[in-house]
Design a protein around this motif. Structure first.
Motif, PDB file in Angstrom:
ATOM      1  N   MET A   6      39.974  45.256  31.158  1.00 40.75           N
ATOM      2  CA  MET A   6      40.872  46.479  31.240  1.00 40.75           C
ATOM      3  C   MET A   6      42.262  46.024  31.423  1.00 40.75           C
ATOM      4  N   LYS A   7      43.079  46.292  30.658  1.00 39.69           N
ATOM      5  CA  LYS A   7      44.386  45.663  30.805  1.00 39.69           C
ATOM      6  C   LYS A   7      45.650  46.886  30.945  1.00 39.69           C
ATOM      7  N   PHE A   8      46.348  46.536  31.995  1.00 36.61           N
ATOM      8  CA  PHE A   8      47.425  47.710  32.487  1.00 36.61           C
ATOM      9  C   PHE A   8      48.774  47.160  32.532  1.00 36.61           C
ATOM     10  N   ARG A 152      57.469  37.712  26.272  1.00 34.78           N
ATOM     11  CA  ARG A 152      57.486  38.789  26.624  1.00 34.78           C
ATOM     12  C   ARG A 152      56.269  39.794  26.183  1.00 34.78           C
ATOM     13  N   GLY A 153      55.670  40.527  26.824  1.00 33.18           N
ATOM     14  CA  GLY A 153      54.573  41.363  26.305  1.00 33.18           C
ATOM     15  C   GLY A 153      53.240  40.574  26.469  1.00 33.18           C
ATOM     16  N   GLY A 154      53.374  39.072  27.005  1.00 29.19           N
ATOM     17  CA  GLY A 154      52.273  38.330  27.033  1.00 29.19           C
ATOM     18  C   GLY A 154      50.960  38.646  27.730  1.00 29.19           C
ATOM     19  N   SER A 155      50.930  39.746  28.530  1.00 30.14           N
ATOM     20  CA  SER A 155      49.748  40.188  29.289  1.00 30.14           C
ATOM     21  C   SER A 155      48.620  40.774  28.292  1.00 30.14           C
ATOM     22  N   ASP A 156      49.217  41.133  27.019  1.00 35.06           N
ATOM     23  CA  ASP A 156      48.182  41.536  25.988  1.00 35.06           C
ATOM     24  C   ASP A 156      47.556  40.429  25.663  1.00 35.06           C
ATOM     25  N   THR A 157      48.039  39.332  25.360  1.00 35.64           N
ATOM     26  CA  THR A 157      47.368  38.307  25.005  1.00 35.64           C
ATOM     27  C   THR A 157      46.357  37.430  26.028  1.00 35.64           C
ATOM     28  N   ALA A 210      56.757  46.590  16.264  1.00 34.47           N
ATOM     29  CA  ALA A 210      56.128  47.516  16.972  1.00 34.47           C
ATOM     30  C   ALA A 210      55.577  46.762  18.327  1.00 34.47           C
ATOM     31  N   LYS A 211      56.295  47.141  19.155  1.00 32.45           N
ATOM     32  CA  LYS A 211      56.239  46.316  20.532  1.00 32.45           C
ATOM     33  C   LYS A 211      54.637  46.604  21.441  1.00 32.45           C
ATOM     34  N   VAL A 212      54.023  47.692  20.867  1.00 33.73           N
ATOM     35  CA  VAL A 212      52.903  48.264  21.662  1.00 33.73           C
ATOM     36  C   VAL A 212      51.601  47.117  21.819  1.00 33.73           C
TER      37      VAL A 212
END
Ligand code: ADP
Ligand code: ASP
Ligand code: MG
Length: 417
Positions: A6-8, A152-157, A210-212
């Motif tokens: 689960m990623k927040f 930036r946005g690296g938590s998704d990865t 799309a930075k989602v």
């Protein structure tokens, strides 16, 4: 027990109330019988502040120290969530990237994950059902022993890499929207949520603005076949009916999608700059003399348009680069003026790239042509065009971005998808 990631993201952990809400979501899945690894971002705004401090301290700062600073945001949230989980009776422990470890290369500020050790997490799942709360965005370069961050946005990865490492059944990405939409819902209120989107399409959407989801997370998901489900963290855990499928978007293999639209989505990016080289000598080797030095300077050139020479002697050549590289690109071309031989250069950072994406384009002709007509009717001038198998992009003036996105959204029937 089946495993779940689960990623927040930042807005989902923006304050203690939201962190409590996250903790209850985690408890809901633990109670449902999952072993859970949670990946958290920094509280919203924190990473921006940390980045700004680095820039203020010194415009030309060392990327290794930048990473030491910006990685701290996630450390705070991981600790706070572990405390909150313990407070509601869920056994939990926080982990920094270097503790697991999550090993990366040494490209500081945009490192790539090389290896994730999930063994300790699995051991603790099995011994005591302990929830792992992992700081996203950060890793460790083994040889130097230094902390790295993933861009930036690296938590998704981080989340997708952990899901692959622990063989999770699914990787749930909780964010401030309840899924992936046909375009950014902040720009086009008529945007619709997609039930499913193919990895390849999501990869294009993410790389085209799309930075989602971070681009790299989709590449990883594709390579390791991780099922990624994008959903909202703002629903109250108590309001979720475990018997019903939750609203969200599944990012999955193309073969899982039965009915394919020609166009799936529209992405845009304002981080573009355009450079035009006027009256370049029209002779063999000119393109090499321009793009060679840019490549040597590690500047990514995207769209390229070369006019057919009118007088047989000179021509105009236009290309785009990321806006952050605009000044450097101009300087590189100016330095090489003698070799290239041109009259002058001009350019602008007030441009945007709008892209239309869909795997259905492979089997449909004329998709791009209808866009050019619709944009001209709106008096939107196209400065450059690129196309590939499942997408095409147009470069326009930045001020017309929202209008262009909405026009194309309507044109391809996405308003009522
Ligand atoms: P988080 O902090 O949870 O990682 P992000 O801000 O990185 O969240 O990503 C979510 C945002 O992405 C949304 O608020 C939305 O404005 C934006 N976005 C851009 N394109 C899309 C799209 N096609 N579908 C959904 N959201 C999109
Ligand atoms: N906190 C980092 C960022 O703002 C990473 C992330 O949120 O995914 O870019
Ligand atoms: Mg994000």
């Amino acid at each position: 027990m089946p495993r779940l990631v689960m990623k927040f993201g930042g807005t989902s952990v923006a304050d203690l109330d939201r962190i409590r809400n996250v903790a209850r979501h985690v408890k809901r899945e633990v109670d449902a019988g999952y072993d859970v690894a949670v990946i958290v971002s920094a509280m919203s705004g924190v990473t921006n502040q940390l980045v700004a401090w680095c820039k203020d301290a010194s415009a030309l700062h060392d990327a290794r120290e930048y990473d030491a600073v910006v990685a701290t945001g996630e450390q705070v949230t991981a600790g706070l969530l572990a405390i909150t989980l313990e407070g509601i009776g869920v056994n939990a422990r926080s982990w920094q990237g270097w503790q697991l470890p999550i090993l990366t290369d040494n490209v500081h500020a945009s490192a790539r994950i090389a290896e994730v050790n999930g063994a300790e997490l699995i051991k603790r799942f099995e011994e005591s059902r302990q929830v792992a709360v992992i700081a996203g965005f950060q890793g460790l370069h083994k040889d130097t022993g230094r902390i790295t961050t993933l861009g930036r946005g690296g938590s998704d990865t981080s989340a997708v890499a952990i899901a692959a490492a622990i063989k999770a059944e699914r990787c749930d990405i909780y964010t401030d929207v309840d899924g992936v939409y046909t375009t950014d819902p902040r720009v086009a209120p008529k945007a619709k949520r997609l039930e499913k989107v193919a990895f390849e399409e999501m990869l294009e959407m993410a790389s085209l603005g799309a930075k989602v989801m971070q681009v790299r997370s989709i590449e990883l998901g594709m390579n390791h076949n991780v099922r990624i489900f994008v959903r909202s963290s703002f629903v109250k855990p108590e309001d979720i009916d475990p018997k019903l499928p939750p609203p969200g978007t599944l990012i999955c293999d193309e073969s899982e999608i039965m009915e394919q639209q020609t166009v799936t989505g529209i992405a845009f990016s304002k981080d573009e700059a355009q450079i035009s080289i006027r009256r370049v000598q029209d002779k063999p080797g000119v393109a090499a003399s321009i793009f060679g030095p840019l490549a040597d300077a590690s500047i990514n050139v995207d769209m390229i348009v070369q006019n057919v020479s009118a007088d047989g002697a000179t021509t105009d050549l236009t290309f785009t680069v990321p806006s952050s590289d605009y000044e450097r690109a101009r300087m590189t071309i100016e330095k090489a003026k003698d070799k290239i031989a041109y009259d002058h250069i001009d350019g602008s950072t007030d441009v945007a790239k709008v892209s239309v994406i869909g795997v259905g384009m492979r089997s449909h002709a004329g998709v791009a042509a209808s866009a050019f007509k619709a944009l001209s009717q709106e008096k939107i001038n196209i400065l450059a065009i690129t196309t590939s198998e499942i997408k095409f992009s147009v470069l326009i003036n930045a001020s017309q971005t929202d209008q262009a996105v909405r026009t194309l959204h309507t044109l391809y029937g996405l308003d009522k998808a």
